[in-house]
Design a protein around this motif. Structure first.
Motif, short mmCIF file in Angstrom:
data_model
loop_
_atom_site.label_atom_id
_atom_site.label_comp_id
_atom_site.label_asym_id
_atom_site.label_seq_id
_atom_site.Cartn_x
_atom_site.Cartn_y
_atom_site.Cartn_z
N SER A 137 0.83 -1.20 0.00
CA SER A 137 0.00 0.00 0.00
C SER A 137 0.87 1.26 0.00
CB SER A 137 -0.94 0.02 1.21
OG SER A 137 -0.19 0.08 2.41
N ARG A 138 2.17 1.10 0.14
CA ARG A 138 3.09 2.25 0.16
C ARG A 138 3.61 2.53 -1.24
NH1 ARG A 138 7.47 0.58 3.79
NH2 ARG A 138 8.34 2.58 3.23
N GLU A 139 3.41 3.77 -1.69
CA GLU A 139 3.80 4.15 -3.05
C GLU A 139 5.28 3.91 -3.31
OE1 GLU A 139 3.66 8.02 -6.04
OE2 GLU A 139 2.42 8.01 -4.25
N ASP A 177 8.70 2.21 -16.42
CA ASP A 177 8.86 3.65 -16.21
C ASP A 177 8.20 4.08 -14.90
OD1 ASP A 177 8.30 6.50 -16.30
OD2 ASP A 177 8.84 6.43 -18.42
N LYS A 178 9.02 4.49 -13.94
CA LYS A 178 8.51 4.89 -12.62
C LYS A 178 7.64 6.14 -12.69
CE LYS A 178 11.46 4.54 -9.13
NZ LYS A 178 12.71 4.54 -8.35
N GLU A 179 7.97 7.06 -13.59
CA GLU A 179 7.17 8.28 -13.71
C GLU A 179 5.75 7.95 -14.21
OE1 GLU A 179 7.18 12.47 -16.17
OE2 GLU A 179 9.11 11.54 -15.71
N GLU A 180 5.68 7.10 -15.22
CA GLU A 180 4.36 6.68 -15.73
C GLU A 180 3.58 5.92 -14.67
OE1 GLU A 180 2.73 7.43 -18.64
OE2 GLU A 180 4.38 8.85 -18.83
N ALA A 181 4.27 5.06 -13.94
CA ALA A 181 3.62 4.31 -12.88
C ALA A 181 3.10 5.25 -11.79
CB ALA A 181 4.58 3.29 -12.27
N GLY A 182 3.86 6.28 -11.49
CA GLY A 182 3.42 7.28 -10.52
C GLY A 182 2.13 7.97 -10.94
N LYS A 183 2.00 8.20 -12.25
CA LYS A 183 0.77 8.80 -12.77
C LYS A 183 -0.41 7.86 -12.60
CE LYS A 183 3.15 11.63 -16.23
NZ LYS A 183 3.39 11.82 -17.68
N VAL A 184 -0.17 6.57 -12.80
CA VAL A 184 -1.23 5.57 -12.62
C VAL A 184 -1.68 5.58 -11.16
CG1 VAL A 184 -1.78 3.09 -12.64
CG2 VAL A 184 -0.50 4.11 -14.54
N ILE A 185 -0.74 5.58 -10.25
CA ILE A 185 -1.06 5.58 -8.82
C ILE A 185 -1.83 6.85 -8.45
CG2 ILE A 185 -0.10 5.64 -6.49
CD1 ILE A 185 2.22 3.89 -7.58
N ALA A 186 -1.40 7.98 -8.97
CA ALA A 186 -2.02 9.27 -8.62
C ALA A 186 -3.45 9.39 -9.13
CB ALA A 186 -1.17 10.42 -9.17
N ASP A 187 -3.76 8.74 -10.23
CA ASP A 187 -5.10 8.80 -10.81
C ASP A 187 -5.92 7.62 -10.30
OD1 ASP A 187 -7.41 8.81 -12.32
OD2 ASP A 187 -6.39 8.83 -14.27
N GLU A 188 -6.76 7.85 -9.33
CA GLU A 188 -7.52 6.78 -8.69
C GLU A 188 -8.40 6.00 -9.66
OE1 GLU A 188 -9.68 8.28 -5.35
OE2 GLU A 188 -7.86 8.92 -4.32
N ASN A 189 -8.71 6.58 -10.81
CA ASN A 189 -9.56 5.89 -11.79
C ASN A 189 -8.77 5.12 -12.85
OD1 ASN A 189 -12.14 6.67 -10.78
ND2 ASN A 189 -11.69 8.73 -11.49
N ALA A 190 -7.46 5.33 -12.89
CA ALA A 190 -6.63 4.64 -13.89
C ALA A 190 -6.67 3.13 -13.63
CB ALA A 190 -5.20 5.15 -13.84
#
Length: 122
Positions: free
Chosen positions: A43-45, A58-71
């Motif tokens: 559960s920890r980013e 890609d960690k940056e792309e993965a971060g975007k997925v995590i940040a967007d709760e609907n992704a």
């Protein structure tokens, strides 16, 4: 054991599949290592992103997925419907796509189910 909300890791797995089955496999391997071997919380980013990096994603792309709760939320919910079948215990047996038996069962119970299914098919 360490229990936690793993929804983000499931969303990342769905995202990783868009990068290729091999990438998804690599991510799952890293997530399993983190959880089962290193006892880290999925559960920890920062734990998730470290696994993403080790899997060659890609960690940056993965971060975007995590940040967007609907992704990839719909993907995960669809998998839960498709494979969940109301499973509440393990093992869980499905017979002919219809019958479900949860938990360890004595051989007699399983034999009876097989007999009933065989009679139904004839």
């Amino acid at each position: 054991g360490n229990t936690c909300n793993t929804f983000d890791s499931h969303r990342l797995a769905a995202w990783a599949l868009t990068q290729g089955r091999d990438k998804q496999d690599a991510l799952m391997e890293e997530l399993f290592k983190k959880y089962f071997c290193e006892e880290q919380s999925l559960s920890r980013e920062e734990v998730l992103l470290e696994a993403v990096g080790k899997a060659g994603l890609d960690k940056e792309e993965a971060g975007k997925v995590i940040a967007d709760e609907n992704a990839f939320k719909d993907d995960v919910n669809e998998q839960k419907k498709k494979f969940g079948r109301g499973v509440s215990g393990v093992p869980f047996f499905v017979f002919n796509g219809l019958e479900g038996v949860s938990g360890a069962q004595p051989p007699e119970v399983l034999a009876q189910i097989f007999e009933e299914l065989e009679q139904h098919d004839n």
